[in-house]
Motif scaffolding. Structure first.
Motif, PDB file in Angstrom:
ATOM      1  N   VAL A  87       0.861  -1.180   0.000  1.00 54.68           N
ATOM      2  CA  VAL A  87       0.000   0.000   0.000  1.00 54.68           C
ATOM      3  C   VAL A  87       0.899   1.233   0.000  1.00 54.68           C
ATOM      4  O   VAL A  87       1.775   1.378   0.863  1.00 54.68           O
ATOM      5  N   ALA A 118      -3.381   4.372  -1.832  1.00 52.38           N
ATOM      6  CA  ALA A 118      -4.483   4.632  -0.905  1.00 52.38           C
ATOM      7  C   ALA A 118      -5.281   5.873  -1.273  1.00 52.38           C
ATOM      8  O   ALA A 118      -6.505   5.912  -1.085  1.00 52.38           O
ATOM      9  N   ALA A 167      -6.770   1.624   3.795  1.00 52.95           N
ATOM     10  CA  ALA A 167      -6.380   0.771   2.666  1.00 52.95           C
ATOM     11  C   ALA A 167      -5.597  -0.438   3.156  1.00 52.95           C
ATOM     12  O   ALA A 167      -5.769  -1.558   2.649  1.00 52.95           O
ATOM     13  N   GLN A 214      -6.487  -4.597   2.888  1.00 51.32           N
ATOM     14  CA  GLN A 214      -5.562  -5.613   2.389  1.00 51.32           C
ATOM     15  C   GLN A 214      -5.324  -6.703   3.430  1.00 51.32           C
ATOM     16  O   GLN A 214      -5.247  -7.889   3.095  1.00 51.32           O
TER      17      GLN A 214
END
Length: 425
Positions: free
Chosen positions: A215, A241, A268, A272
């Motif tokens: 990310v 993100a 974000a 994940q």
């Protein structure tokens, strides 16, 4: 900055016993392996050879739990603490490894918010003193080895690991995490990481691992292609993100408008982690964001220290961080602004000074570390940017002077260096 709390501990050292207090252990580490935070480049060791030797000696402890790896120029500390808090609320036993500390070394290593005990630090140093003497590791290499070992001993489910410096050659980069995170990139530590955004991004991208999702907090024109290429080479899914559609952000205990960027990164990352099998319910996210200070004891992020006058501190310490601080100051209401300010020598001082508000009274100061920029030199350099004020040789005198000059409706801001804030707190 270290506690003077003494703890005696008997430990075995190859057929003989030794007594070492916590303070003696910390003093030994500072003497044999100076901190980068205090001494700068001269305390930095490049390469992973020593780290790998330490890791092998201790039996690769980081392989016994899952990890999350976080790099970036700014925001990685807040992001680390927020994720740790959410994971704690989700019912996981969570290790948290961050740097630098503000008041005490043990702040760097936490399990479910509790700092590593003084006894454990003293025992580690005493037990492995001969190894330290032989390998001559850096302060951060020793600290990382201790953190990884302690998390294994504590049987954590997951450890949130903040990169110390850069990424590719940082000694935390021996882990294979469940998720990698890169918050953002700006010019900092250019003498070590490179003198352009692109060079620094390449170093940070070094934490991207084979098939491990990454990310990235902010999409930056100079850095995005570097991260995309590195992720493609590693067959690693990459998520930016700030490109994910979000109409609103949930409430968070951390103040400062710049935390919105960190919050998007954290959300974000949570998505994940959920895809990677982590059981994180919506209520855990809500509670974790609101309880981050209580659960992880994060300090120095747009933190109000007192009222009448309002005193606020923030650990932003480079051009990227100070830019957000200045924007936040513009949004505050006050009669007059007082700024207690100190920096370290190896930052881009001019880039910071040219951003600071001119309509303030300054109290230039310095922390008690070798790396601190002399307050009088800072005052002289600031004057060329129209920043007026007096120089103080210690942080307490500077804050006292600001308090004496301020009215109840004024605002006092303390910043420029983690170490200034550490001494004030």
């Amino acid at each position: 900055m270290q506690s003077v709390f003494f703890i005696s501990l008997q430990v075995g050292l190859k057929n003989k016993s030794a007594t070492m207090t916590y303070t003696e252990a910390i003093d030994y580490l500072y003497a044999h392996a100076p901190m980068f935070q205090a001494h700068g480049r001269q305390a930095y060791k490049s390469g992973l050879d020593t780290t790998l030797a330490l890791d092998a000696h201790f039996g690769h402890p980081h392989r016994s739990y899952r990890t999350i790896h976080i790099a970036g120029t700014n925001g990685k500390g807040s992001t680390s603490h927020l994720l740790a808090s959410v994971l704690q609320c989700a019912g996981y036993r969570v290790g948290l490894y961050t740097s630098p500390h503000l008041r005490d070394f043990c702040e760097r290593i936490r399990v479910d918010g509790a700092t590593i005990p003084y006894e454990r630090v003293a025992a580690f140093v005493a037990d492995h003193r001969s190894l330290i003497d032989t390998l001559q590791p850096s302060f951060f290499e020793i600290t990382t080895a201790l953190a990884f070992l302690y998390f294994a001993e504590q049987q954590v489910d997951v450890a949130v690991i903040e990169v110390g410096l850069g990424g590719r050659l940082d000694c935390t980069n021996i882990i294979t995490p469940a998720l990698s995170i890169i918050t953002n990139i700006s010019l900092d530590h250019t003498d070590i990481l490179g003198d352009t955004i692109e060079k620094i991004a390449a170093e940070k991208a070094g934490i991207i691992k084979q098939r491990v999702p990454v990310v990235v907090g902010e999409t930056q024109a100079e850095t995005a292609p570097i991260f995309v290429a590195q992720a493609a080479n590693a067959h690693a899914p990459i998520i930016f993100a700030d490109q994910l559609p979000r109409t609103t952000l949930p409430p968070c205990a951390l103040h400062g408008y710049y935390q919105a960027k960190n919050l998007k990164t954290v959300l974000a990352a949570i998505e994940q982690l959920q895809q990677c099998g982590f059981d994180i319910a919506p209520q855990a996210i809500t509670d974790g964001l609101l309880q981050v200070v209580e659960r992880t004891h994060l300090q120095g992020r747009w933190q109000t220290l007192s009222e009448n006058p309002t005193i606020i501190c923030d650990t932003g310490h480079n051009a990227g961080g100070i830019r957000y601080v200045v924007e936040q100051l513009r949004q505050q209401k006050y009669e007059h602004l007082h700024i207690v300010f100190g920096m370290v020598k190896d930052k881009n001082i001019d880039a910071v000074l040219q951003m600071l508000p001119r309509e303030a009274t300054y109290y230039f100061t310095q922390a008690h570390i070798p790396r601190a920029l002399d307050a009088t030199l800072l005052q002289q350099q600031a004057l060329s940017y129209g920043l007026c004020g007096s120089a103080y040789s210690d942080t307490r005198s500077a804050l006292d002077a600001a308090r004496n000059a301020a009215t109840p409706d004024d605002l006092i801001f303390v910043g420029g260096s983690n170490y200034v804030i550490a001494e004030i707190i």
